[in-house]
Design an enzyme around this catalytic site. Sequence first.
Site, PDB file in Angstrom:
ATOM      1  N   ALA A  26      36.996  34.044  36.194  1.00  0.00           N
ATOM      2  CA  ALA A  26      36.116  35.006  35.517  1.00  0.00           C
ATOM      3  C   ALA A  26      34.656  34.784  35.875  1.00  0.00           C
ATOM      4  O   ALA A  26      33.764  35.020  35.071  1.00  0.00           O
ATOM      5  CB  ALA A  26      36.315  34.886  34.006  1.00  0.00           C
ATOM      6  N   ARG A  32      31.264  46.027  42.342  1.00  0.00           N
ATOM      7  CA  ARG A  32      31.726  47.414  42.414  1.00  0.00           C
ATOM      8  C   ARG A  32      31.668  48.148  41.072  1.00  0.00           C
ATOM      9  O   ARG A  32      31.769  49.368  41.008  1.00  0.00           O
ATOM     10  CB  ARG A  32      33.154  47.441  42.984  1.00  0.00           C
ATOM     11  CG  ARG A  32      33.214  47.074  44.447  1.00  0.00           C
ATOM     12  CD  ARG A  32      34.617  46.685  44.907  1.00  0.00           C
ATOM     13  NE  ARG A  32      34.973  45.309  44.546  1.00  0.00           N
ATOM     14  CZ  ARG A  32      36.103  44.698  44.893  1.00  0.00           C
ATOM     15  NH1 ARG A  32      37.001  45.352  45.600  1.00  0.00           N
ATOM     16  NH2 ARG A  32      36.351  43.448  44.538  1.00  0.00           N
ATOM     17  N   LYS A  39      31.874  41.790  34.945  1.00  0.00           N
ATOM     18  CA  LYS A  39      33.046  42.666  35.031  1.00  0.00           C
ATOM     19  C   LYS A  39      34.128  42.345  33.996  1.00  0.00           C
ATOM     20  O   LYS A  39      34.633  43.250  33.325  1.00  0.00           O
ATOM     21  CB  LYS A  39      33.652  42.589  36.438  1.00  0.00           C
ATOM     22  CG  LYS A  39      34.942  43.398  36.558  1.00  0.00           C
ATOM     23  CD  LYS A  39      35.422  43.540  37.965  1.00  0.00           C
ATOM     24  CE  LYS A  39      35.992  42.258  38.509  1.00  0.00           C
ATOM     25  NZ  LYS A  39      36.598  42.465  39.836  1.00  0.00           N
ATOM     26  N   GLU A 171      43.629  39.414  53.436  1.00  0.00           N
ATOM     27  CA  GLU A 171      42.756  40.306  52.670  1.00  0.00           C
ATOM     28  C   GLU A 171      42.542  41.617  53.426  1.00  0.00           C
ATOM     29  O   GLU A 171      42.548  41.648  54.659  1.00  0.00           O
ATOM     30  CB  GLU A 171      41.411  39.628  52.407  1.00  0.00           C
ATOM     31  CG  GLU A 171      41.484  38.499  51.404  1.00  0.00           C
ATOM     32  CD  GLU A 171      42.104  38.927  50.085  1.00  0.00           C
ATOM     33  OE1 GLU A 171      41.509  39.766  49.395  1.00  0.00           O
ATOM     34  OE2 GLU A 171      43.206  38.442  49.762  1.00  0.00           O
ATOM     35  N   LYS A 367      26.965  54.410   1.234  1.00  0.00           N
ATOM     36  CA  LYS A 367      26.581  53.158   1.895  1.00  0.00           C
ATOM     37  C   LYS A 367      26.527  52.044   0.873  1.00  0.00           C
ATOM     38  O   LYS A 367      25.884  52.207  -0.162  1.00  0.00           O
ATOM     39  CB  LYS A 367      25.220  53.322   2.578  1.00  0.00           C
ATOM     40  CG  LYS A 367      24.828  52.131   3.410  1.00  0.00           C
ATOM     41  CD  LYS A 367      23.357  51.783   3.307  1.00  0.00           C
ATOM     42  CE  LYS A 367      23.063  50.978   2.072  1.00  0.00           C
ATOM     43  NZ  LYS A 367      21.681  50.494   1.984  1.00  0.00           N
ATOM     44  N   ASN A 393      32.180  62.260 -12.653  1.00  0.00           N
ATOM     45  CA  ASN A 393      32.020  63.450 -11.826  1.00  0.00           C
ATOM     46  C   ASN A 393      30.586  63.483 -11.293  1.00  0.00           C
ATOM     47  O   ASN A 393      29.631  63.514 -12.067  1.00  0.00           O
ATOM     48  CB  ASN A 393      32.306  64.710 -12.638  1.00  0.00           C
ATOM     49  CG  ASN A 393      32.373  65.909 -11.716  1.00  0.00           C
ATOM     50  OD1 ASN A 393      33.402  66.179 -11.110  1.00  0.00           O
ATOM     51  ND2 ASN A 393      31.250  66.605 -11.571  1.00  0.00           N
ATOM     52  N   SER A 421      24.551  68.555 -10.869  1.00  0.00           N
ATOM     53  CA  SER A 421      24.192  68.831  -9.471  1.00  0.00           C
ATOM     54  C   SER A 421      22.709  68.634  -9.221  1.00  0.00           C
ATOM     55  O   SER A 421      21.870  68.835 -10.107  1.00  0.00           O
ATOM     56  CB  SER A 421      24.564  70.278  -9.125  1.00  0.00           C
ATOM     57  OG  SER A 421      25.960  70.377  -9.100  1.00  0.00           O
TER      58      SER A 421
HETATM   59  C1  UD1 Z   1      41.712  39.370  44.845  1.00  0.00           C
HETATM   60  C2  UD1 Z   1      42.574  38.725  45.917  1.00  0.00           C
HETATM   61  C3  UD1 Z   1      43.465  39.802  46.530  1.00  0.00           C
HETATM   62  C4  UD1 Z   1      44.295  40.455  45.449  1.00  0.00           C
HETATM   63  C5  UD1 Z   1      43.432  40.969  44.290  1.00  0.00           C
HETATM   64  C6  UD1 Z   1      44.305  41.363  43.133  1.00  0.00           C
HETATM   65  C7  UD1 Z   1      41.261  36.901  46.854  1.00  0.00           C
HETATM   66  C8  UD1 Z   1      40.476  36.430  48.024  1.00  0.00           C
HETATM   67  N1  UD1 Z   1      41.750  38.131  46.932  1.00  0.00           N
HETATM   68  O1  UD1 Z   1      40.886  40.324  45.488  1.00  0.00           O
HETATM   69  O2  UD1 Z   1      44.328  39.225  47.496  1.00  0.00           O
HETATM   70  O3  UD1 Z   1      45.064  41.493  45.984  1.00  0.00           O
HETATM   71  O4  UD1 Z   1      42.529  39.951  43.825  1.00  0.00           O
HETATM   72  O5  UD1 Z   1      43.608  41.970  42.091  1.00  0.00           O
HETATM   73  O6  UD1 Z   1      41.448  36.150  45.921  1.00  0.00           O
HETATM   74  N2  UD1 Z   1      36.075  35.260  41.197  1.00  0.00           N
HETATM   75  C9  UD1 Z   1      35.411  34.140  40.817  1.00  0.00           C
HETATM   76  N3  UD1 Z   1      34.549  33.561  41.680  1.00  0.00           N
HETATM   77  C10 UD1 Z   1      34.312  34.048  42.926  1.00  0.00           C
HETATM   78  C11 UD1 Z   1      35.001  35.226  43.307  1.00  0.00           C
HETATM   79  C12 UD1 Z   1      35.882  35.803  42.429  1.00  0.00           C
HETATM   80  O7  UD1 Z   1      35.591  33.651  39.697  1.00  0.00           O
HETATM   81  O8  UD1 Z   1      33.524  33.445  43.639  1.00  0.00           O
HETATM   82  C13 UD1 Z   1      37.003  35.894  40.241  1.00  0.00           C
HETATM   83  C14 UD1 Z   1      36.580  37.270  39.801  1.00  0.00           C
HETATM   84  O9  UD1 Z   1      35.787  37.208  38.630  1.00  0.00           O
HETATM   85  C15 UD1 Z   1      37.905  37.956  39.560  1.00  0.00           C
HETATM   86  C16 UD1 Z   1      38.869  37.232  40.475  1.00  0.00           C
HETATM   87  O10 UD1 Z   1      38.247  36.030  40.870  1.00  0.00           O
HETATM   88  O11 UD1 Z   1      38.343  37.798  38.220  1.00  0.00           O
HETATM   89  C17 UD1 Z   1      39.216  38.052  41.721  1.00  0.00           C
HETATM   90  O12 UD1 Z   1      38.020  38.367  42.413  1.00  0.00           O
HETATM   91  P1  UD1 Z   1      37.775  39.812  43.020  1.00  0.00           P
HETATM   92  O13 UD1 Z   1      36.450  39.824  43.678  1.00  0.00           O
HETATM   93  O14 UD1 Z   1      38.059  40.831  41.997  1.00  0.00           O
HETATM   94  O15 UD1 Z   1      38.902  39.814  44.141  1.00  0.00           O
HETATM   95  P2  UD1 Z   1      39.636  41.043  44.770  1.00  0.00           P
HETATM   96  O16 UD1 Z   1      38.786  41.602  45.857  1.00  0.00           O
HETATM   97  O17 UD1 Z   1      40.117  41.961  43.745  1.00  0.00           O
HETATM   98 CA    CA Z   2      39.900  42.156  41.582  1.00  0.00          CA
END
Ligand code: UD1
Ligand code: CA
Length: 475
Positions: A26, A32, A39, A171, A367, A393, A421
Amino acid sequence: MWIIIKEMNVAKEKFFMTAKYTVILAAGQGTRMKSKLAKVLHPVCGRPMVDHVLTQAETLHPDQIVTIVGHGAAEVKQALGQRTEYALQAEQKGSGDAVLQAEALLGQKQGMTLVVSGDTPLLTANTFEQLFEYHKEKGAKATVLTATAPDPTGYGRIIRNEIGVVEKIVEQKDASDTEAAIHEINTGVYCFDNQALFQALHQVGNDNAQGEYYLTDVIGILKQAGEIVAAYKMKDFEESMGVNDRKALSVATQVMQRRINETHMTNGVTLQNPATTAIEVGVKIGADTTIEGGVTLKGNTVIGDDCFIGTHSELRDATIGNGVRVTSSTIEESVMRDHSNIGPNSHLRPLSDIGEHVHIGNFCEVKKATIGNYTKVGHLTYVGDATLGEHINVGCGVVFVNYDGLHKHHSNVGDWSFIGSNANVVAPVEIADHAFIAAGSTITNDVAFHDMAIARARQTNKPDFWSRLPHEPED
Ligand code: UD1
Ligand code: CA
């Protein structure tokens, strides 16, 4: 003696049971999403995405849960609290680098580790369990959860050899045309032998299109090292959906909304137009309650049996008894007791407590007020900072004048009173039981038991007033 034997059995069971860990990713920014909010904190049906993931992970009772935080770390920690441990990924260098931050907490431990992204809110504990089972059955060091995507764009692709054995994950941005044509995708959920995971992570490089340390490379690394690597394909692609942008967020919300609504219907709630009914995940609804389309139920709202919630009503953190009728009204952090009704177009603001069989009609605002059983507040009234007894009332257009520009003041009205009223009740004021307030009065003094208060100018009629005015002769 038997206690000792029992304790030994528990210890034995623990010893032979494989320890389970969970790592939730996370830390990413979620570029994006084009958002100031991290996110994984974007809500789906009332809870942050990462909260949904954690909730599902918790039902498996892992020995440890570690959430990797980075972007918006403080907010993510605040959202999840003490439910998980945290590891900080100071710089977002990829999902592999992210998992590596958990090494200090988990690295040396024996057991199985579930790794899941914080942006896949639809995944269920049931699927995690199936993945664990498959992983154990195969005796694998790593098992990836896969699905067949109708449109695999953006996902990592699962590369299998001629006999169907998983070789690696590629990827999207690194995929050749042939690889990109594959529809089997990486859901971003994996089960690893914990120690093998951390060993392999140290071998992950960043020589790829994004210059990131990919967690997905662990699969290929372990395979190359001759370890058993497996892939468990789930049937339902929808459940594995990763949310990377606002379009996906809306799809995930729709899917979860459908799930929530279907659960309520299964439990005996009538939803007349479920596609337009937004019910958040924490809401509880009793049987034989009917909910029309266009209703929004939020937070920790609890609704009893046999209620009717009409279209355009919005309830947040409301507690609704049985047999209550709400039409086109807004209720926030308030209680409505059995057989009371409200609306259309009224508003209960926080800390209102509406008694049994109370009627609140149209265009009323309440309230921080308590309204006793059987009291009626029919039309165009404001009740703020007041305690009203039973069987009162309240006429049309009554205003509880609670604010002097500096402070709020409280008023009390006793049982069986009658407020005419267009009266103004200027707080603080005490109106006793069985008292009467004449229509149009502005009440600034207390009114005693059985008394009637009139506080308005007397009427004077000017006889033949019309003759005093100049007139054009009539045609
Ligand atoms: C990733 C997978 C992809 C898969 C997809 C599924 C990788 C390289 N790719 O791509 O194969 O199909 O998820 O949904 O893992 N995050 C971090 N630190 C970082 C980068 C990411 O904690 O430096 C976390 C993000 O917060 C997220 C998760 O890792 O929760 C996935 O990262 P995201 O950038 O969404 O990867 P995808 O491009 O979706
Ligand atoms: Ca993702």
